[in-house]
Design an enzyme around this catalytic site. Structure first.
Site, PDB file in Angstrom:
ATOM      1  N   GLN A   1      -4.436  16.907  -5.678  1.00  0.00           N
ATOM      2  CA  GLN A   1      -5.225  16.627  -6.876  1.00  0.00           C
ATOM      3  C   GLN A   1      -6.708  16.784  -6.591  1.00  0.00           C
ATOM      4  O   GLN A   1      -7.126  16.902  -5.447  1.00  0.00           O
ATOM      5  CB  GLN A   1      -4.925  15.201  -7.360  1.00  0.00           C
ATOM      6  CG  GLN A   1      -5.108  14.149  -6.270  1.00  0.00           C
ATOM      7  CD  GLN A   1      -4.229  12.916  -6.463  1.00  0.00           C
ATOM      8  OE1 GLN A   1      -3.766  12.638  -7.554  1.00  0.00           O
ATOM      9  NE2 GLN A   1      -4.012  12.172  -5.399  1.00  0.00           N
TER      10      GLN A   1
ATOM     11  N   GLU B   1       1.604   6.235   0.503  1.00  0.00           N
ATOM     12  CA  GLU B   1       0.724   6.992  -0.408  1.00  0.00           C
ATOM     13  C   GLU B   1       0.924   8.477  -0.101  1.00  0.00           C
ATOM     14  O   GLU B   1       0.873   8.893   1.052  1.00  0.00           O
ATOM     15  CB  GLU B   1      -0.737   6.546  -0.161  1.00  0.00           C
ATOM     16  CG  GLU B   1      -1.822   7.488  -0.648  1.00  0.00           C
ATOM     17  CD  GLU B   1      -1.871   7.670  -2.169  1.00  0.00           C
ATOM     18  OE1 GLU B   1      -1.944   6.675  -2.893  1.00  0.00           O
ATOM     19  OE2 GLU B   1      -1.829   8.845  -2.614  1.00  0.00           O
TER      20      GLU B   1
ATOM     21  N   GLY C   1       6.606   8.560  -2.145  1.00  0.00           N
ATOM     22  CA  GLY C   1       7.261   7.279  -2.376  1.00  0.00           C
ATOM     23  C   GLY C   1       8.704   7.435  -2.837  1.00  0.00           C
ATOM     24  O   GLY C   1       9.551   6.583  -2.553  1.00  0.00           O
TER      25      GLY C   1
ATOM     26  N   ASP D   1       1.937   1.383  -7.713  1.00  0.00           N
ATOM     27  CA  ASP D   1       0.550   1.487  -8.183  1.00  0.00           C
ATOM     28  C   ASP D   1       0.249   2.977  -8.369  1.00  0.00           C
ATOM     29  O   ASP D   1      -0.389   3.606  -7.535  1.00  0.00           O
ATOM     30  CB  ASP D   1      -0.385   0.850  -7.143  1.00  0.00           C
ATOM     31  CG  ASP D   1      -1.846   0.912  -7.561  1.00  0.00           C
ATOM     32  OD1 ASP D   1      -2.135   1.413  -8.663  1.00  0.00           O
ATOM     33  OD2 ASP D   1      -2.698   0.474  -6.772  1.00  0.00           O
TER      34      ASP D   1
HETATM   35  N1  AG3 Z   1      -3.741   3.382 -11.065  1.00  0.00           N
HETATM   36  C1  AG3 Z   1      -4.114   4.039 -12.257  1.00  0.00           C
HETATM   37  C2  AG3 Z   1      -3.758   3.379 -13.521  1.00  0.00           C
HETATM   38  C3  AG3 Z   1      -3.860   4.315 -14.658  1.00  0.00           C
HETATM   39  C4  AG3 Z   1      -5.230   4.473 -15.198  1.00  0.00           C
HETATM   40  N2  AG3 Z   1      -5.196   5.382 -16.303  1.00  0.00           N
HETATM   41  C5  AG3 Z   1      -6.268   5.881 -16.903  1.00  0.00           C
HETATM   42  N3  AG3 Z   1      -7.466   5.483 -16.566  1.00  0.00           N
HETATM   43  N4  AG3 Z   1      -6.125   6.784 -17.831  1.00  0.00           N
HETATM   44  C6  AG3 Z   1      -4.779   2.640 -10.502  1.00  0.00           C
HETATM   45  C7  AG3 Z   1      -4.983   2.809  -9.082  1.00  0.00           C
HETATM   46  C8  AG3 Z   1      -5.694   1.611  -8.594  1.00  0.00           C
HETATM   47  N5  AG3 Z   1      -5.216   1.202  -7.333  1.00  0.00           N
END
Ligand code: AG3
Length: 279
Positions: A35, A110, A142, A159
């Protein structure tokens, strides 16, 4: 003249709505194997981690998300020892988990090691528990990790990023069923499950999938200003423990700014328009 530069970052939160924020400085930008990754500094939210131009976390509001994705489940389990975090490369969930004295091991899985590296460097107050001796970092998928591990975790926390691109598989019933098998007989699973305003198809589908696998499914809410709509959902699947049966008076004093024993209860109180989604 003391004028700010007019450089802005914009996240298209839906096709028809965006959140924009003035950028003081771009601290880092790279195309990883998976990404586009950036860390920018802003006056409004402090430093922000962006993946594919989506705000993942900010210094100003990260505590809400990281406390809620961890402590609700950890304080629902009688004695969590072994926890798996999938995603969460910034380390915020891991930082919260190691606050619990019962924890013996946190496996942090991760897929993108570059997120961990950038977070260590630019978000040290979030990525501050990676060197805790109880933490093992596994840079891997994962989905693969849960498929290959059975009956070993007390808690599994997902997460993830939004359910597009690399994270899509983290919102599937087959993944949840592998999570069920990777958990011990009284294990608990929690995932971030997006916005009750803007993900009105996703939340019911996930709730149904998780309810089909776990005996107990509960959705809870928290307020996260940089996420679409501000109101955010988390879904818990539990094999045995009911989060609402927890004696909140017995929850030990914790160093938290959003989560508290009272919030442990109130976060499960759902407004009718959210309840409606779960019918
Ligand atoms: N994970 C992302 C949650 C989604 C957020 N979405 C958005 N902003 N459109 C968070 C990672 C933090 N550890």
């Amino acid at each position: 003249m003391d004028q700010k530069f007019n450089l802005w970052f914009t996240e298209y939160q839906t096709n028809d709505m965006a959140l924009s924020c003035r950028v003081k400085k771009t601290l880092h930008q790279e195309q990883t194997q998976f990404q586009n990754l950036a860390v920018v500094d802003t006056d409004q939210f402090g430093r922000m981690l962006l993946l594919d131009n989506v705000i993942q976390t900010t210094i100003m509001d990260e505590f809400v998300y990281h406390e809620m994705i961890t402590h609700v489940a950890l304080n629902t389990h009688a004695a969590p020892k072994r926890v798996l975090v999938i995603g969460g490369g910034d380390g915020g969930a891991v930082r919260e988990i190691v606050k619990h004295p019962s924890i013996e091991k946190v496996v942090h899985c991760e897929i993108d090691g570059a997120v961990i590296e950038a977070s260590r460097k630019y978000l040290p107050e979030i990525a501050c528990a990676f060197d805790d001796p109880r933490v093992e970092i596994v840079v891997d998928d994962g989905i693969k990790h849960v498929r290959n591990n059975k009956n070993i975790y007390d808690i599994i926390i997902v997460d993830s990023t939004d359910p597009v691109g690399p994270a899509e598989g983290l919102f599937s019933a087959s993944f949840y069923s592998d999570i069920y098998d990777a958990l011990k007989e009284d294990g608990i699973f929690v995932a971030q499950t997006e916005s009750p305003f803007f993900n009105r198809d996703l939340i019911p589908r996930l709730y149904r999938d998780i309810s089909g696998i776990f005996p107990l499914t509960r959705l809870f809410l928290a307020c996260i200003p940089t996420y679409p709509g501000g109101l955010w959902s988390f879904t818990m699947g539990s094999k045995k423990y009911e989060p609402l049966d927890v004696d909140v008076a017995a929850i030990p004093q914790m160093d938290t700014r959003y989560y508290s024993p009272a919030v442990h209860r109130t976060c499960f109180v759902l407004p009718p328009f959210v309840k409606e989604l779960l019918k």
